[in-house]
Design an enzyme around this catalytic site. Structure first.
Site, PDB file in Angstrom:
ATOM      1  N   HIS A  54      23.092  32.502 -50.830  1.00  0.00           N
ATOM      2  CA  HIS A  54      23.353  31.158 -51.338  1.00  0.00           C
ATOM      3  C   HIS A  54      24.809  31.020 -51.739  1.00  0.00           C
ATOM      4  O   HIS A  54      25.443  31.981 -52.173  1.00  0.00           O
ATOM      5  CB  HIS A  54      22.453  30.830 -52.537  1.00  0.00           C
ATOM      6  CG  HIS A  54      22.554  31.816 -53.668  1.00  0.00           C
ATOM      7  ND1 HIS A  54      21.878  33.018 -53.683  1.00  0.00           N
ATOM      8  CD2 HIS A  54      23.265  31.776 -54.825  1.00  0.00           C
ATOM      9  CE1 HIS A  54      22.164  33.665 -54.801  1.00  0.00           C
ATOM     10  NE2 HIS A  54      23.002  32.938 -55.502  1.00  0.00           N
ATOM     11  N   HIS A  85      15.564  34.179 -44.681  1.00  0.00           N
ATOM     12  CA  HIS A  85      15.831  35.107 -45.789  1.00  0.00           C
ATOM     13  C   HIS A  85      16.883  36.133 -45.385  1.00  0.00           C
ATOM     14  O   HIS A  85      16.608  37.052 -44.621  1.00  0.00           O
ATOM     15  CB  HIS A  85      14.556  35.827 -46.232  1.00  0.00           C
ATOM     16  CG  HIS A  85      14.801  36.744 -47.395  1.00  0.00           C
ATOM     17  ND1 HIS A  85      14.805  36.300 -48.708  1.00  0.00           N
ATOM     18  CD2 HIS A  85      15.097  38.059 -47.444  1.00  0.00           C
ATOM     19  CE1 HIS A  85      15.089  37.312 -49.513  1.00  0.00           C
ATOM     20  NE2 HIS A  85      15.267  38.393 -48.765  1.00  0.00           N
ATOM     21  N   HIS A 118      18.809  36.126 -52.083  1.00  0.00           N
ATOM     22  CA  HIS A 118      18.630  35.276 -50.896  1.00  0.00           C
ATOM     23  C   HIS A 118      19.948  34.521 -50.775  1.00  0.00           C
ATOM     24  O   HIS A 118      20.340  33.817 -51.728  1.00  0.00           O
ATOM     25  CB  HIS A 118      17.433  34.341 -51.114  1.00  0.00           C
ATOM     26  CG  HIS A 118      17.170  33.390 -49.974  1.00  0.00           C
ATOM     27  ND1 HIS A 118      15.914  33.254 -49.398  1.00  0.00           N
ATOM     28  CD2 HIS A 118      17.988  32.514 -49.324  1.00  0.00           C
ATOM     29  CE1 HIS A 118      15.982  32.346 -48.428  1.00  0.00           C
ATOM     30  NE2 HIS A 118      17.225  31.876 -48.371  1.00  0.00           N
ATOM     31  N   CYS A 162      10.294  35.984 -52.955  1.00  0.00           N
ATOM     32  CA  CYS A 162      11.656  35.453 -53.112  1.00  0.00           C
ATOM     33  C   CYS A 162      11.587  33.998 -53.554  1.00  0.00           C
ATOM     34  O   CYS A 162      10.984  33.155 -52.889  1.00  0.00           O
ATOM     35  CB  CYS A 162      12.411  35.584 -51.789  1.00  0.00           C
ATOM     36  SG  CYS A 162      13.990  34.709 -51.785  1.00  0.00           S
ATOM     37  N   CYS A 187      12.980  31.504 -51.005  1.00  0.00           N
ATOM     38  CA  CYS A 187      12.044  31.318 -49.878  1.00  0.00           C
ATOM     39  C   CYS A 187      10.908  30.386 -50.298  1.00  0.00           C
ATOM     40  O   CYS A 187      10.442  29.571 -49.496  1.00  0.00           O
ATOM     41  CB  CYS A 187      11.474  32.656 -49.408  1.00  0.00           C
ATOM     42  SG  CYS A 187      12.584  33.597 -48.340  1.00  0.00           S
ATOM     43  N   GLY A 241      27.238  40.003 -59.890  1.00  0.00           N
ATOM     44  CA  GLY A 241      26.381  39.154 -60.727  1.00  0.00           C
ATOM     45  C   GLY A 241      25.296  38.439 -59.948  1.00  0.00           C
ATOM     46  O   GLY A 241      24.780  37.415 -60.390  1.00  0.00           O
ATOM     47  N   ASN A 251      27.997  35.271 -54.920  1.00  0.00           N
ATOM     48  CA  ASN A 251      27.899  36.521 -55.667  1.00  0.00           C
ATOM     49  C   ASN A 251      27.177  37.566 -54.824  1.00  0.00           C
ATOM     50  O   ASN A 251      26.148  37.280 -54.220  1.00  0.00           O
ATOM     51  CB  ASN A 251      27.128  36.290 -56.963  1.00  0.00           C
ATOM     52  CG  ASN A 251      27.854  35.347 -57.909  1.00  0.00           C
ATOM     53  OD1 ASN A 251      29.079  35.364 -57.981  1.00  0.00           O
ATOM     54  ND2 ASN A 251      27.120  34.520 -58.625  1.00  0.00           N
ATOM     55  N   HIS A 295      27.100  28.766 -54.281  1.00  0.00           N
ATOM     56  CA  HIS A 295      27.149  27.807 -55.384  1.00  0.00           C
ATOM     57  C   HIS A 295      28.255  26.798 -55.065  1.00  0.00           C
ATOM     58  O   HIS A 295      29.380  27.202 -54.750  1.00  0.00           O
ATOM     59  CB  HIS A 295      27.557  28.481 -56.703  1.00  0.00           C
ATOM     60  CG  HIS A 295      26.647  29.558 -57.189  1.00  0.00           C
ATOM     61  ND1 HIS A 295      25.916  29.442 -58.352  1.00  0.00           N
ATOM     62  CD2 HIS A 295      26.374  30.796 -56.700  1.00  0.00           C
ATOM     63  CE1 HIS A 295      25.233  30.563 -58.567  1.00  0.00           C
ATOM     64  NE2 HIS A 295      25.494  31.404 -57.573  1.00  0.00           N
ATOM     65  N   ASP A 345      21.087  23.224 -58.894  1.00  0.00           N
ATOM     66  CA  ASP A 345      20.831  24.452 -59.649  1.00  0.00           C
ATOM     67  C   ASP A 345      20.026  24.117 -60.906  1.00  0.00           C
ATOM     68  O   ASP A 345      20.244  23.094 -61.555  1.00  0.00           O
ATOM     69  CB  ASP A 345      22.158  25.123 -60.038  1.00  0.00           C
ATOM     70  CG  ASP A 345      21.959  26.565 -60.455  1.00  0.00           C
ATOM     71  OD1 ASP A 345      22.279  27.467 -59.659  1.00  0.00           O
ATOM     72  OD2 ASP A 345      21.452  26.802 -61.582  1.00  0.00           O
TER      73      ASP A 345
HETATM   74  P1  AMP Z   1      23.280  34.242 -58.428  1.00  0.00           P
HETATM   75  O1  AMP Z   1      23.611  34.874 -59.746  1.00  0.00           O
HETATM   76  O2  AMP Z   1      24.493  33.985 -57.580  1.00  0.00           O
HETATM   77  O3  AMP Z   1      22.204  35.003 -57.688  1.00  0.00           O
HETATM   78  O4  AMP Z   1      22.755  32.792 -58.766  1.00  0.00           O
HETATM   79  C1  AMP Z   1      21.425  32.417 -58.781  1.00  0.00           C
HETATM   80  C2  AMP Z   1      21.398  30.948 -59.162  1.00  0.00           C
HETATM   81  O5  AMP Z   1      20.114  30.431 -58.851  1.00  0.00           O
HETATM   82  C3  AMP Z   1      21.635  30.670 -60.651  1.00  0.00           C
HETATM   83  O6  AMP Z   1      22.715  29.758 -60.783  1.00  0.00           O
HETATM   84  C4  AMP Z   1      20.312  30.073 -61.128  1.00  0.00           C
HETATM   85  O7  AMP Z   1      20.485  29.086 -62.117  1.00  0.00           O
HETATM   86  C5  AMP Z   1      19.764  29.499 -59.833  1.00  0.00           C
HETATM   87  N1  AMP Z   1      18.320  29.347 -59.785  1.00  0.00           N
HETATM   88  C6  AMP Z   1      17.394  30.286 -60.080  1.00  0.00           C
HETATM   89  N2  AMP Z   1      16.154  29.792 -59.917  1.00  0.00           N
HETATM   90  C7  AMP Z   1      16.304  28.510 -59.497  1.00  0.00           C
HETATM   91  C8  AMP Z   1      15.397  27.460 -59.165  1.00  0.00           C
HETATM   92  N3  AMP Z   1      14.063  27.637 -59.218  1.00  0.00           N
HETATM   93  N4  AMP Z   1      15.901  26.268 -58.781  1.00  0.00           N
HETATM   94  C9  AMP Z   1      17.234  26.093 -58.730  1.00  0.00           C
HETATM   95  N5  AMP Z   1      18.144  27.028 -59.024  1.00  0.00           N
HETATM   96  C10 AMP Z   1      17.688  28.220 -59.406  1.00  0.00           C
HETATM   97 ZN    ZN Z   2      14.303  34.515 -49.564  1.00  0.00          ZN
END
Ligand code: AMP
Ligand code: ZN
Length: 114
Positions: free
Chosen positions: A100, A46, A98, A4, A7, A93, A87, A102, A30
């Protein structure tokens, strides 16, 4: 979870621009920002998404939302406004499984989303 990406950020195995951290949550910029402000607030534990969350996890989410509000005040854009997005699953989407939230702000945002 070993494969992940979030993680790995929590473990310090992948670099991130961390803007807040305590014992149970972390916030970092992000990698593909959708506005002048785009920060991911995540649980350190997680939790794949809302569908998998326990009662305890929902209490943690309350504290994460409180920290998001505090961060927006601290950074001076709370009155201008912002968006908090979570999401869930394929139709939602979700790309990273994991939990989160936004935090997007710093510009007027369109509604409804696509
Ligand atoms: P979601 O579609 O809600 O799962 O959003 C995942 C978010 O994680 C997206 O906005 C990606 O740009 C962001 N993301 C993916 N990898 C990383 C990373 N290594 N560091 C920071 N943000 C990330
Ligand atoms: Zn995780």
């Amino acid at each position: 979870m070993s494969d992940c990406i979030f993680c790995k950020i929590v473990a310090g195995e992948i670099p991130a621009k961390v803007v807040y951290e305590d014992d149970e949550m972390m916030a970092f910029e992000d990698i593909n920002p959708q506005g002048p402000v785009h920060v991911q607030f995540i649980s350190k534990r997680h939790i794949p998404n809302l569908n998998e969350a326990t009662e305890e996890d929902f209490e943690l989410m309350g504290r994460i939302l409180k920290q998001i509000a505090r961060y927006s005040r601290q950074e001076g854009f709370s009155e201008a406004g912002y968006r908090v997005v979570n999401n869930v699953g394929p139709d939602g989407g979700q790309e990273v499984y994991h939990l989160h939230f936004h935090l997007i702000g710093g510009r007027p945002l369109q509604w409804p989303p696509g």
